[in-house]
Design an enzyme around this catalytic site. Sequence first.
Site, PDB file in Angstrom:
ATOM      1  N   HIS A  25      35.541  38.221  56.550  1.00 21.33           N
ATOM      2  CA  HIS A  25      36.020  36.854  56.701  1.00 21.33           C
ATOM      3  C   HIS A  25      36.645  36.740  58.095  1.00 21.33           C
ATOM      4  O   HIS A  25      37.483  37.575  58.474  1.00 21.33           O
ATOM      5  CB  HIS A  25      37.099  36.541  55.671  1.00 21.33           C
ATOM      6  CG  HIS A  25      36.594  36.286  54.282  1.00 21.33           C
ATOM      7  ND1 HIS A  25      35.799  37.167  53.602  1.00 21.33           N
ATOM      8  CD2 HIS A  25      36.781  35.229  53.442  1.00 21.33           C
ATOM      9  CE1 HIS A  25      35.522  36.660  52.405  1.00 21.33           C
ATOM     10  NE2 HIS A  25      36.103  35.487  52.276  1.00 21.33           N
ATOM     11  N   HIS A  27      33.483  35.235  45.564  1.00 21.16           N
ATOM     12  CA  HIS A  27      34.414  36.258  45.086  1.00 21.16           C
ATOM     13  C   HIS A  27      34.380  36.214  43.567  1.00 21.16           C
ATOM     14  O   HIS A  27      34.655  35.167  42.980  1.00 21.16           O
ATOM     15  CB  HIS A  27      35.832  35.961  45.575  1.00 21.16           C
ATOM     16  CG  HIS A  27      35.927  35.877  47.074  1.00 21.16           C
ATOM     17  ND1 HIS A  27      36.380  36.923  47.845  1.00 21.16           N
ATOM     18  CD2 HIS A  27      35.608  34.875  47.937  1.00 21.16           C
ATOM     19  CE1 HIS A  27      36.346  36.554  49.120  1.00 21.16           C
ATOM     20  NE2 HIS A  27      35.879  35.322  49.207  1.00 21.16           N
ATOM     21  N   ASP A  39      32.226  30.413  47.483  1.00 29.33           N
ATOM     22  CA  ASP A  39      33.502  31.099  47.732  1.00 29.33           C
ATOM     23  C   ASP A  39      34.258  31.394  46.427  1.00 29.33           C
ATOM     24  O   ASP A  39      34.163  32.505  45.908  1.00 29.33           O
ATOM     25  CB  ASP A  39      34.369  30.284  48.702  1.00 29.33           C
ATOM     26  CG  ASP A  39      35.367  31.129  49.480  1.00 29.33           C
ATOM     27  OD1 ASP A  39      35.365  32.355  49.317  1.00 29.33           O
ATOM     28  OD2 ASP A  39      36.149  30.545  50.265  1.00 29.33           O
ATOM     29  N   ASP A  40      35.024  30.433  45.947  1.00 29.66           N
ATOM     30  CA  ASP A  40      35.796  30.602  44.701  1.00 29.66           C
ATOM     31  C   ASP A  40      35.569  29.370  43.834  1.00 29.66           C
ATOM     32  O   ASP A  40      36.458  28.511  43.706  1.00 29.66           O
ATOM     33  CB  ASP A  40      37.283  30.763  45.034  1.00 29.66           C
ATOM     34  CG  ASP A  40      37.514  31.957  45.944  1.00 29.66           C
ATOM     35  OD1 ASP A  40      37.526  33.092  45.441  1.00 29.66           O
ATOM     36  OD2 ASP A  40      37.645  31.753  47.169  1.00 29.66           O
ATOM     37  N   HIS A  84      28.356  34.453  49.601  1.00 31.48           N
ATOM     38  CA  HIS A  84      29.821  34.441  49.753  1.00 31.48           C
ATOM     39  C   HIS A  84      30.430  33.870  48.479  1.00 31.48           C
ATOM     40  O   HIS A  84      30.630  32.664  48.350  1.00 31.48           O
ATOM     41  CB  HIS A  84      30.193  33.599  50.985  1.00 31.48           C
ATOM     42  CG  HIS A  84      31.661  33.603  51.308  1.00 31.48           C
ATOM     43  ND1 HIS A  84      32.146  33.278  52.573  1.00 31.48           N
ATOM     44  CD2 HIS A  84      32.753  33.870  50.561  1.00 31.48           C
ATOM     45  CE1 HIS A  84      33.460  33.350  52.560  1.00 31.48           C
ATOM     46  NE2 HIS A  84      33.867  33.695  51.353  1.00 31.48           N
ATOM     47  N   GLU A 104      38.068  31.407  59.524  1.00 28.12           N
ATOM     48  CA  GLU A 104      38.325  30.422  58.460  1.00 28.12           C
ATOM     49  C   GLU A 104      39.605  29.688  58.874  1.00 28.12           C
ATOM     50  O   GLU A 104      39.577  28.510  59.203  1.00 28.12           O
ATOM     51  CB  GLU A 104      38.493  31.110  57.100  1.00 28.12           C
ATOM     52  CG  GLU A 104      38.798  30.152  55.951  1.00 28.12           C
ATOM     53  CD  GLU A 104      39.112  30.863  54.625  1.00 28.12           C
ATOM     54  OE1 GLU A 104      39.457  32.058  54.633  1.00 28.12           O
ATOM     55  OE2 GLU A 104      39.044  30.197  53.566  1.00 28.12           O
TER      56      GLU A 104
HETATM   57  N1  HPA Z   1      39.418  33.616  52.305  1.00 26.07           N
HETATM   58  C1  HPA Z   1      40.094  34.766  52.292  1.00 26.07           C
HETATM   59  N2  HPA Z   1      40.250  35.487  51.199  1.00 26.07           N
HETATM   60  C2  HPA Z   1      39.735  35.045  50.056  1.00 26.07           C
HETATM   61  C3  HPA Z   1      39.021  33.855  50.012  1.00 26.07           C
HETATM   62  C4  HPA Z   1      38.848  33.110  51.204  1.00 26.07           C
HETATM   63  O1  HPA Z   1      38.240  32.027  51.267  1.00 26.07           O
HETATM   64  N3  HPA Z   1      38.639  33.704  48.727  1.00 26.07           N
HETATM   65  C5  HPA Z   1      39.083  34.764  48.034  1.00 26.07           C
HETATM   66  N4  HPA Z   1      39.751  35.580  48.835  1.00 26.07           N
HETATM   67 ZN    ZN Z   2      35.821  33.993  50.776  1.00 24.00          ZN
END
Ligand code: HPA
Ligand code: ZN
Length: 332
Positions: free
Chosen positions: A196, A18, A277-278, A16, A199
């Site tokens: 996703h 991006h 994630d990011d 996971h 969250e």
């Molecule tokens: N959630 C939803 N969209 C996203 C995320 C995330 O954590 N990171 C990049 N796009």
């Molecule tokens: Zn994500």
Amino acid sequence: MSNLALIKNLPKAELHVHIEGTFEPELMFAIAKRNQIAIPYSSVEEVKNAYNFHNLQSFLDIYYAGANVLIHEQDFYDLAWAYFEKCATDNVVHTEIFFDPQTHTERGMDFATCFNGLYRACQDAKQKLNISSHLIMCFLRHLSEESAFNTLEQALPFKDKIIGVGLDSSEVGNPPSKFERVFARARELGFLTVAHAGEEGDPDYVWQALNLLKVNRIDHGVRSEEDDKLMQRLIAEQMPLTVCPLSNLKLCVVKNLTDHNIKRMLNQGVCVTVNSDDPAYFGGYMNDNFIAIDTALNLTSDELKQLAINSFNASFISDDEKQYWISKIKAY
Ligand code: HPA
Ligand code: ZN
């Protein structure tokens, strides 16, 4: 061996991440300069100070703005290559990378420009760093079903190079049901599917991802714990959750990492995995995420090893490859 040494040494898979979320401010400045694009910050420090989020949307606004400086194939190559170098540092031996074509095609870029740069970096990562990878194309859920269908169409020439499709961006108000037909078509075409869910959205979003999108994995899914029946299903099916601890902290999904449920879910038998994630926005790559939860939750060496084992079991590599890495982990 200390937990820190174990974290560093264990082979790990990332499931996971991006690619647009790995865009470090230093590289953003360099690419903005060579593309002669003005960005509203004067220094790397100023950029980092702007990374103060209170929820998912406050992050997404900045994340999409950052991606605007990516124009040429080489920009996408450089972005992905910088991430692969982080993988090498963290002993991430396999990664399944999300990319958001609509972030780029909506501002007039060709799908191929973005895709070819990413794919070439994946090939070089295998050759030069011995890191294997898959690419997963995500649909932006705040955009329409029609836009997602168009994106799926644009991906067809590259179908053999894309392992699956996913669903990201603003969750609440854009439920999985909105993309039921696109995902059905994607599965028909042979794509694996992830989404996703859970969250910021409630457990019903996870149920929808399972029942309507028929996903192979849930991204995040941390709110599943609010629903006992859902937890039973996740455990029975060994449905992976790709959990992102530092992301959850930065986007205020949890107040403190000591409150995070990853250890509890792991010990209940859910196939949870650790991911970044990011990482350029949330303060850390794979090992930073492991170290943060180890510090907050006092993980045992067996728990650390199980998280690494889960990352391979939950991945889209072959059973032989899974067994190769899992036997290495068990030998620690
Ligand atoms: N959630 C939803 N969209 C996203 C995320 C995330 O954590 N990171 C990049 N796009
Ligand atoms: Zn994500």
